[in-house]
Design a protein around this motif. Sequence first.
Motif, PDB file in Angstrom:
ATOM      1  N   VAL A   1       0.836  -1.200   0.000  1.00 15.45           N
ATOM      2  CA  VAL A   1       0.000   0.000   0.000  1.00 15.45           C
ATOM      3  C   VAL A   1       0.871   1.250   0.000  1.00 15.45           C
ATOM      4  CG1 VAL A   1      -1.618   1.366   1.375  1.00 15.45           C
ATOM      5  CG2 VAL A   1      -2.008  -1.072   1.072  1.00 15.45           C
ATOM      6  N   CYS A   2       1.855   1.284   0.885  1.00 14.10           N
ATOM      7  CA  CYS A   2       2.697   2.475   1.023  1.00 14.10           C
ATOM      8  C   CYS A   2       3.625   2.667  -0.177  1.00 14.10           C
ATOM      9  CB  CYS A   2       3.514   2.397   2.317  1.00 14.10           C
ATOM     10  SG  CYS A   2       2.502   2.489   3.821  1.00 14.10           S
ATOM     11  N   GLN A   3       4.170   1.584  -0.700  1.00 17.49           N
ATOM     12  CA  GLN A   3       5.073   1.720  -1.838  1.00 17.49           C
ATOM     13  C   GLN A   3       4.326   2.120  -3.105  1.00 17.49           C
ATOM     14  OE1 GLN A   3       7.620  -1.719  -2.248  1.00 17.49           O
ATOM     15  NE2 GLN A   3       8.761  -1.228  -0.394  1.00 17.49           N
ATOM     16  N   ARG A   4       3.087   1.676  -3.229  1.00 14.85           N
ATOM     17  CA  ARG A   4       2.302   2.091  -4.391  1.00 14.85           C
ATOM     18  C   ARG A   4       1.922   3.570  -4.275  1.00 14.85           C
ATOM     19  NH1 ARG A   4      -1.533  -1.510  -8.053  1.00 14.85           N
ATOM     20  NH2 ARG A   4      -2.230   0.073  -9.507  1.00 14.85           N
ATOM     21  N   GLU A   5       1.685   4.009  -3.043  1.00 14.28           N
ATOM     22  CA  GLU A   5       1.251   5.391  -2.811  1.00 14.28           C
ATOM     23  C   GLU A   5       2.417   6.362  -2.808  1.00 14.28           C
ATOM     24  OE1 GLU A   5      -0.757   7.873   0.875  1.00 14.28           O
ATOM     25  OE2 GLU A   5      -1.461   5.836   0.485  1.00 14.28           O
ATOM     26  N   LEU A   6       3.554   5.952  -2.220  1.00  7.63           N
ATOM     27  CA  LEU A   6       4.654   6.891  -1.995  1.00  7.63           C
ATOM     28  C   LEU A   6       5.958   6.503  -2.685  1.00  7.63           C
ATOM     29  CD1 LEU A   6       3.933   7.456   1.797  1.00  7.63           C
ATOM     30  CD2 LEU A   6       3.391   9.015  -0.071  1.00  7.63           C
ATOM     31  N   GLY A   7       5.946   5.429  -3.472  1.00  6.18           N
ATOM     32  CA  GLY A   7       7.143   5.034  -4.198  1.00  6.18           C
ATOM     33  C   GLY A   7       7.850   3.846  -3.564  1.00  6.18           C
ATOM     34  N   SER A   8       8.586   3.105  -4.379  1.00  6.86           N
ATOM     35  CA  SER A   8       9.226   1.872  -3.910  1.00  6.86           C
ATOM     36  C   SER A   8      10.347   2.122  -2.905  1.00  6.86           C
ATOM     37  CB  SER A   8       9.779   1.082  -5.106  1.00  6.86           C
ATOM     38  OG  SER A   8      10.700   1.873  -5.832  1.00  6.86           O
ATOM     39  N   ASN A   9      10.827   3.365  -2.812  1.00 11.64           N
ATOM     40  CA  ASN A   9      11.903   3.663  -1.872  1.00 11.64           C
ATOM     41  C   ASN A   9      11.377   4.199  -0.540  1.00 11.64           C
ATOM     42  OD1 ASN A   9      14.731   3.604  -1.421  1.00 11.64           O
ATOM     43  ND2 ASN A   9      14.793   5.836  -1.560  1.00 11.64           N
ATOM     44  N   PHE A  10      10.072   4.081  -0.309  1.00 13.20           N
ATOM     45  CA  PHE A  10       9.493   4.523   0.962  1.00 13.20           C
ATOM     46  C   PHE A  10      10.178   3.796   2.115  1.00 13.20           C
ATOM     47  CE2 PHE A  10       6.189   3.945   4.296  1.00 13.20           C
ATOM     48  CZ  PHE A  10       6.033   5.276   4.656  1.00 13.20           C
ATOM     49  N   MET A  11      10.743   4.563   3.046  1.00 14.47           N
ATOM     50  CA  MET A  11      11.492   4.034   4.184  1.00 14.47           C
ATOM     51  C   MET A  11      12.589   3.071   3.732  1.00 14.47           C
ATOM     52  SD  MET A  11       9.117   3.841   7.520  1.00 14.47           S
ATOM     53  CE  MET A  11       8.469   5.406   8.142  1.00 14.47           C
ATOM     54  N   GLY A  12      13.297   3.482   2.687  1.00 16.15           N
ATOM     55  CA  GLY A  12      14.440   2.709   2.217  1.00 16.15           C
ATOM     56  C   GLY A  12      14.085   1.436   1.491  1.00 16.15           C
TER      57      GLY A  12
ATOM     58  N   VAL B   1      -5.025  -2.130   7.926  1.00 11.42           N
ATOM     59  CA  VAL B   1      -4.363  -0.845   8.133  1.00 11.42           C
ATOM     60  C   VAL B   1      -3.926  -0.270   6.791  1.00 11.42           C
ATOM     61  CG1 VAL B   1      -2.364   0.297   9.151  1.00 11.42           C
ATOM     62  CG2 VAL B   1      -3.596  -1.426  10.451  1.00 11.42           C
ATOM     63  N   THR B   2      -4.192   1.014   6.576  1.00 12.28           N
ATOM     64  CA  THR B   2      -3.841   1.623   5.287  1.00 12.28           C
ATOM     65  C   THR B   2      -3.053   2.922   5.445  1.00 12.28           C
ATOM     66  OG1 THR B   2      -5.983   2.762   5.246  1.00 12.28           O
ATOM     67  CG2 THR B   2      -5.840   0.654   4.088  1.00 12.28           C
ATOM     68  N   THR B   3      -2.747   3.351   6.665  1.00 10.24           N
ATOM     69  CA  THR B   3      -2.017   4.594   6.845  1.00 10.24           C
ATOM     70  C   THR B   3      -0.589   4.472   6.329  1.00 10.24           C
ATOM     71  OG1 THR B   3      -1.238   6.233   8.444  1.00 10.24           O
ATOM     72  CG2 THR B   3      -1.294   3.947   9.176  1.00 10.24           C
ATOM     73  N   CYS B   4      -0.112   5.558   5.726  1.00 10.62           N
ATOM     74  CA  CYS B   4       1.274   5.573   5.253  1.00 10.62           C
ATOM     75  C   CYS B   4       1.976   6.854   5.689  1.00 10.62           C
ATOM     76  CB  CYS B   4       1.317   5.448   3.732  1.00 10.62           C
ATOM     77  SG  CYS B   4       0.827   3.829   3.118  1.00 10.62           S
ATOM     78  N   GLU B   5       1.466   7.500   6.722  1.00  7.33           N
ATOM     79  CA  GLU B   5       2.101   8.719   7.229  1.00  7.33           C
ATOM     80  C   GLU B   5       3.443   8.336   7.838  1.00  7.33           C
ATOM     81  OE1 GLU B   5      -0.528  11.244   9.579  1.00  7.33           O
ATOM     82  OE2 GLU B   5      -2.221  10.051   8.829  1.00  7.33           O
ATOM     83  N   ALA B   6       4.508   8.996   7.369  1.00 11.21           N
ATOM     84  CA  ALA B   6       5.868   8.610   7.756  1.00 11.21           C
ATOM     85  C   ALA B   6       6.091   8.620   9.261  1.00 11.21           C
ATOM     86  CB  ALA B   6       6.868   9.536   7.065  1.00 11.21           C
ATOM     87  N   ASP B   7       5.473   9.596   9.966  1.00  6.58           N
ATOM     88  CA  ASP B   7       5.696   9.677  11.412  1.00  6.58           C
ATOM     89  C   ASP B   7       4.961   8.583  12.178  1.00  6.58           C
ATOM     90  OD1 ASP B   7       3.223  10.735  10.798  1.00  6.58           O
ATOM     91  OD2 ASP B   7       3.263  12.187  12.449  1.00  6.58           O
TER      92      ASP B   7
END
Length: 213
Positions: A53-64, A82-88
Motif C-alpha cells: 500500500v505504502c510503496q504504491r502510494e509513496l514510491g518503492s523507496n518509501f522508508m528505504g 491498516v492503510t495509513t502511510c504517514e511517515a511519522d
Amino acid sequence: LNMEKVLSKNILFIVVSAFVLILTGLFNFSALENDYFFHFQDESDGIVRQTLVCQRELGSNFMGGNLVIAKDQISTSASMSVTTCEADKMVPYVSQYGIQAKALSIIHKVVPVGIDRFILISKILTLLAYALVMTLFLYFVFQEFGEITAWVVLILLSLSQWTILFSKSIYWFEFLLLAPFVFTILAYPHAVGKKKFSLFCLGVFILFFIKLF
C-alpha cells in the motif's frame, strides 16, 4: 497393459495429491483457524500488504524500500486492514530483507487491480507453488517407498498446521522454504560427474539465497 496400469496409478496419485493440497490450503477443513499460528501468519501477511500500500502510494523507496509497519501495530504485527502511510506513524520492519514484498510491489505496479484483489491472487499463486513443490515430494515418496506410504504422507500433510496454515502466506512463502529440500532429494541422485554436481550445488545455493532474502 501393466505399464498402462502403472502410468494410470502415477497420474491419479499426482492429480489427487495436487487437488488435496490446494483444497486444504484454500478451505482448511481441519478447523485450525483457532490455532495461534493461523493468526500469526495472517498478521505477518499484513506486513506485506501494508508495504505494498505504502510503496504504491509513496514510491518503492518509501522508508528505504524496507518492509514497513505502523507503530501502533508493532506489538501485534500489522493488520490486514491498516492503510495509513504517514511517515511519522510508520517504522521499517527490519526482521527480514523482504524480497517477497519487493517482488510483489513491482508486479502490483503493472497489474491494474485493487490491493485486496491483488493480495488474494498472490495468495492463490503462492498456494499453487506450494502444491507443486509438495506434489513433487509426494511423487518421490510414491516412487521410492510405495503407494501406501505415499497416501499416508499425503493425509498427514493435509492435516499438518505447519503446511496448511502457511501454504498461502505471502510473508513466509512456504514453498521457498521447502524447495531446497525437494530439489535436493530429486536432483542429487542425478548429480553424477563434476559438471552435473556443480550445477546441483548452484541450484541449492540459488534456492537458499532467494529464501534467505
